[in-house]
Design an enzyme around this catalytic site. Sequence first.
Site, mmCIF file in Angstrom:
data_model
loop_
_atom_site.group_PDB
_atom_site.id
_atom_site.type_symbol
_atom_site.label_atom_id
_atom_site.label_comp_id
_atom_site.label_asym_id
_atom_site.label_seq_id
_atom_site.Cartn_x
_atom_site.Cartn_y
_atom_site.Cartn_z
ATOM 1 N N ASP A 49 -5.150 8.511 11.014
ATOM 2 C CA ASP A 49 -3.882 7.985 11.385
ATOM 3 C C ASP A 49 -3.622 8.626 12.478
ATOM 4 O OD1 ASP A 49 -2.821 6.271 9.416
ATOM 5 O OD2 ASP A 49 -3.702 8.673 7.818
ATOM 6 N N GLU A 85 0.535 -1.293 0.051
ATOM 7 C CA GLU A 85 0.046 -0.168 0.469
ATOM 8 C C GLU A 85 0.842 1.092 -0.113
ATOM 9 O OE1 GLU A 85 -3.484 -2.160 2.992
ATOM 10 O OE2 GLU A 85 -2.561 -0.532 3.555
ATOM 11 N N TYR A 103 -10.609 -4.877 3.560
ATOM 12 C CA TYR A 103 -9.802 -4.079 4.767
ATOM 13 C C TYR A 103 -10.628 -4.353 6.391
ATOM 14 C CZ TYR A 103 -5.968 -1.461 6.889
ATOM 15 O OH TYR A 103 -5.341 -1.066 7.657
#
Lengths: 400, 266
Positions: free
Chosen positions: B60, B49, B174
């Site tokens: 994040d 990725e 995912y």
Amino acid sequence: MSGSLQTAPDARGHFGIFGGRFVPETLIPALDELEQEYRKAQQDPEFQREFHYYLRHYVGRPTPISFAERLSNYLGGARIYLKREDLCHTGAHKINNTLGQILLAKRMNKRRIIAETGAGQHGVATATVCARFGFECEVYMGEEDVHRQALNVFRMRLLGAKVIPVTSGTRTLKDATSEAIRDWVTNVRTTHYIIGSVVGPHPYPMIVRDFQSVIGQESRQQMLELTGKLPDVVLACVGGGSNAMGIFYPFLEDPVRLIGVEAAGRGLHTSEHAATLARGRPGVLHGAASYLLQDEYGQVMPTHSISAGLDYPGVGPEHSYLKETGRAEYVTATDEEALEALQMLARMEGIIAALETAHAVAHAIKIAPTMPEDSTILINLSGRGDKDVDIVSRALGGQL
Amino acid sequence: MSRIAGRFATLRQSEEGALVIFVTAGDPNPDLSEKLVLTIADAGADVIEIGIPFSDPLADGPTIQASTFRALQHGMTPSRVLEMVSRLRAQTDVPLVAMTYFNPVWQMGVERFAREASQAGVDGVIMTDMPPDEAGEWHPVARQHGLDTIFLVAPTSTAERMKRVAQMSSGFVYCVSRTGVTGAREHLPEEVPQMLQAMRALTDLPLCVGFGISRPEHVRAVCRIADGAVVGSAVVSLIEEEVKAGEQAALAAVHRFVKSLKEATR
């Protein structure tokens, strides 16, 4: 004017191409839950009764409208009226929303509250309702704002809240909001996030607008009583835009000019401003599509305003929609104009307004003399300026 | 068959889990970043990725936020990342997934991004802040350009939402291991098996688990119950640490670490 403006957003939280839910999957079920609970609460007379009980007996509503007689006479032209949200408990309109949301959090059995704050007004309003209703409270605040709004930091701490300085990025409201969202993603099962403006993913822009629209509902009736007609112009400052949406919304279907005033900082010819609707273009930040100050690659740009509450690169999606449809106009005022307006209002009306609010006053000073004498301007006097006296004093070259 | 699907088919035959590695394009600098991707491929990563940096990475934690800011300081833009991918594509056959947020894609233009990504050799795209609900414009355009659309499923996702993610995804799904942001953690959360079981009943797509996976033993545990494990922050912080001793040290350390993670998938 068509009836469609007041029915926005649509079922998926879109205001035209704006709004929506651009957040990690983890948060979507919580947003669904919040929306369902809010729709139930809207229909629940007990919730409405409780909300209005506290608005009256705790916040101090209805707030009055004051005729700014000396200022109007001095400027000539339109008569200027002030909707006195500075007289709300805690000193700004922010508590209308935090009160509504804490009652929602209670219904959802969330015991922990988080919030972001810029100027600290929303943080104080959140800490206040958390103290009143017995919730744990943590407020994210950019490190730069922690310094420039030290008084509000201390107020939050006195109220029992924990203030968490945010050191990432530009260390202002934008980064405080990102950090609050990261906390929410992590603690979503136990925590309700009280967003302070009409920004963020659906249903927040709708919920915050609805709780704040008490400002416009009261104003509409009070202006009819005071002047026998609706105002010709309604003015409000716009950072995220909650005080503006709150006063605009009940006037959307009326023949009334709605004008939002953004922060031009050191001037629109510089890069140091926060005039999102004037200089931005559609983008996605903090969960919603809206106008955004960004570079050509979609990176969010640093902003500047003397007022911490307007120092934000985004804006509520409904304002983008009102701009696109032409229903509202958006203009700007510089740091310097806001400072002058703040002093003029203080000397002529005995009201020290917040620096955010002073941007709206600055525009009234510009347009009132150009308007006929039988016309009226209603300004949302969204907050009082005690928190800003240090900044104002330094900007004017003095010391406290 | 897409390059991603092909890789998972091969892994299934050899009864191996997939090792998916995340790095931020342009971190610690554009030149070394490119070499790192090749090293990671050489060390055995099955999918890489490539993060296209965005100024406000909501999902994040501190490690990837910091790498994002370093990359932006080096002037990385979506177009420069795609140029990098096209040079990498000439040197490796490893499946490459672009991972980013919606705004950089929207500003480039959804159609233009999909076309140029596909031409550069990107195989799939993940946008962390785009749930299936908002993918109405993106999904058909991506598919038309042969890009796999990888969506995320979370521990909080309802059955109905899991179904939607399964329907909209291709390549792999995912699976976010925990409520929270990216970042290395000590332990794997206990709710992962339940989520995988529920997803497994809904789709034949490979299921890869990410967020907080940082060690070979995590990868081994995940590969027992899922089709692959995603490691991001642990690699990014290793790069940050080792590059202080020079480029070669960083490349060697990353190669060793990725190799040890890959061994744990077998």
